[in-house]
Design an enzyme around this catalytic site. Structure first.
Site, mmCIF file in Angstrom:
data_model
loop_
_atom_site.group_PDB
_atom_site.id
_atom_site.type_symbol
_atom_site.label_atom_id
_atom_site.label_comp_id
_atom_site.label_asym_id
_atom_site.label_seq_id
_atom_site.Cartn_x
_atom_site.Cartn_y
_atom_site.Cartn_z
ATOM 1 N N HIS A 18 70.041 69.925 80.971
ATOM 2 C CA HIS A 18 71.133 68.972 81.159
ATOM 3 C C HIS A 18 71.371 68.193 79.859
ATOM 4 O O HIS A 18 70.423 67.917 79.125
ATOM 5 C CB HIS A 18 70.800 67.996 82.292
ATOM 6 C CG HIS A 18 70.542 68.674 83.597
ATOM 7 N ND1 HIS A 18 69.265 68.946 84.052
ATOM 8 C CD2 HIS A 18 71.400 69.154 84.530
ATOM 9 C CE1 HIS A 18 69.348 69.565 85.228
ATOM 10 N NE2 HIS A 18 70.633 69.705 85.534
ATOM 11 N N HIS A 71 68.996 60.640 81.032
ATOM 12 C CA HIS A 71 70.327 60.323 81.576
ATOM 13 C C HIS A 71 70.553 58.815 81.714
ATOM 14 O O HIS A 71 71.684 58.382 81.945
ATOM 15 C CB HIS A 71 70.534 60.973 82.945
ATOM 16 C CG HIS A 71 70.455 62.464 82.933
ATOM 17 N ND1 HIS A 71 71.249 63.234 82.104
ATOM 18 C CD2 HIS A 71 69.665 63.339 83.612
ATOM 19 C CE1 HIS A 71 70.945 64.515 82.292
ATOM 20 N NE2 HIS A 71 69.987 64.602 83.190
ATOM 21 N N ASP A 73 66.177 69.925 77.289
ATOM 22 C CA ASP A 73 66.401 69.970 78.734
ATOM 23 C C ASP A 73 67.733 70.689 78.988
ATOM 24 O O ASP A 73 68.637 70.618 78.164
ATOM 25 C CB ASP A 73 66.459 68.529 79.259
ATOM 26 C CG ASP A 73 66.497 68.445 80.772
ATOM 27 O OD1 ASP A 73 65.430 68.195 81.366
ATOM 28 O OD2 ASP A 73 67.590 68.624 81.364
HETATM 29 ZN ZN LIG Z 1 67.389 68.448 83.331
#
Ligand SMILES: [Zn+2]
Length: 311
Positions: A163, A124, A161
């Site tokens: 996300h 991220h 993942d």
């Molecule tokens: Zn994640």
């Protein structure tokens, strides 16, 4: 030897307090991957710290300085989810350096695969901003190293993942030499990762997103994942595969959960290994991202390591 595994208690020094992304994750993995187990899987690699030059291939110099300063002042909160302790800068630099060590190990032919088990996670993190438990974008720093130091011009990053790997996507969105494929629960945090996010400029068409609805059957997820991965592979013709391996799509994960079980992570592992074997003499570096049920995380990481080692 086909697998080099990087795992070190120093990655427990990034302290986050009461937080799902905690030192207990690495502790659980270390309990499972004992010296004896690592010996059975391959060999242990030596972790190292990244240099400022290596991380500033991806991140702004001022941002890196800011992280260092925050740690020097004892740590603090960078956003609603992301915290640092006094040790966090050093630990993050060691995670980034270890991702680079993984790339070097594989590209020098020491082993076919490398598995880097560290925290904080990275996918991220943006060029100038921490986000979602992530300080430095480890997989992006590894890709930049493969290009700058080993002169590769075709890198494929696969992110499973739960996300969306928004940081990684953003960093290579108009790049074209780094092809990015990410599957994610959608809609879900951080909100990006729709199918029509496909890149821009020289990178147009080099970003592949697979948004997956909550409640999708694992068999359907597998089918869609494989088919999108193959599109990305055809475009990338990769010289190396980098994997952002998050295990938070596990059905018992407290913050993720896309209904997957341990066997689905075994499947994903075999799939990326087969691609690497077909496309780039097996060269694959996997780096840990999420996974917050520490017991399931340790089991899935063990299965992932086994898959990387045996194929
Ligand atoms: Zn994640």
């Amino acid at each position: 030897m086909s697998l080099t595994l990087f795992l070190d208690p120093v990655f427990e020094d990034h302290k986050t307090g009461r937080h799902p992304e905690s030192p207990a994750r690495i502790e659980a993995i270390r309990k499972r991957l004992t010296d004896e187990r690592i010996k059975a899987l391959g060999k242990r690699g030596t972790i190292r710290r990244a240099t400022v030059e290596e991380v500033t291939r991806i991140h702004g110099r001022d941002y890196v300085k800011q992280l260092e300063k925050t740690a020097a002042m004892g740590g603090g909160r960078l956003d609603a989810d992301t915290v640092m302790s006094a040790e966090s800068f050093e630990v993050a630099m060691k995670a980034a350096g270890t991702a680079i060590a993984g790339v070097d190990t594989v590209l020098k032919g020491v082993s076919k695969r490398a598995l880097c088990l560290f925290r904080p996670p990275g996918h991220h993190a943006l060029a100038d901003e921490a986000m979602g438990f992530c300080l430095l974008n480890n997989v992006a720093i590894a890709a930049a190293h493969a290009r700058a130091h080993h002169q590769l011009d075709r890198v494929l990053i696969v992110d499973f993942d739960i996300h969306h790997g928004n940081g990684t996507q953003d960093l290579f969105y108009s790049d074209g030499q780094v092809v990015f494929f990410s599957s994610q629960r959608f809609p879900f945090w951080p909100g990006s990762g729709a199918k029509d996010e496909t890149g821009a400029g020289a990178g147009l068409g080099a970003t592949f997103n697979l948004p997956v609805k909550y409640g999708t059957a694992p068999a359907d997820f597998r089918k869609a994942f494989e088919s999108t991965l193959m599109q990305a592979v055809r475009l990338a013709k990769p010289q190396i595969l980098l994997v952002s391996a998050g295990f938070d799509a596990h059905r018992e994960d407290p913050i993720g959960d896309l209904g997957l079980g341990n066997e689905d992570f075994e499947y994903l592992t075999k799939l990326v290994c087969d691609v690497a074997d077909r496309e780039c003499e097996g060269r694959l570096v996997s780096v840990l991202e999420g996974g917050y049920n520490v017991d399931r995380l340790a089991e899935c990481v063990d299965l992932h390591a086994e898959g990387l080692a045996k194929s």
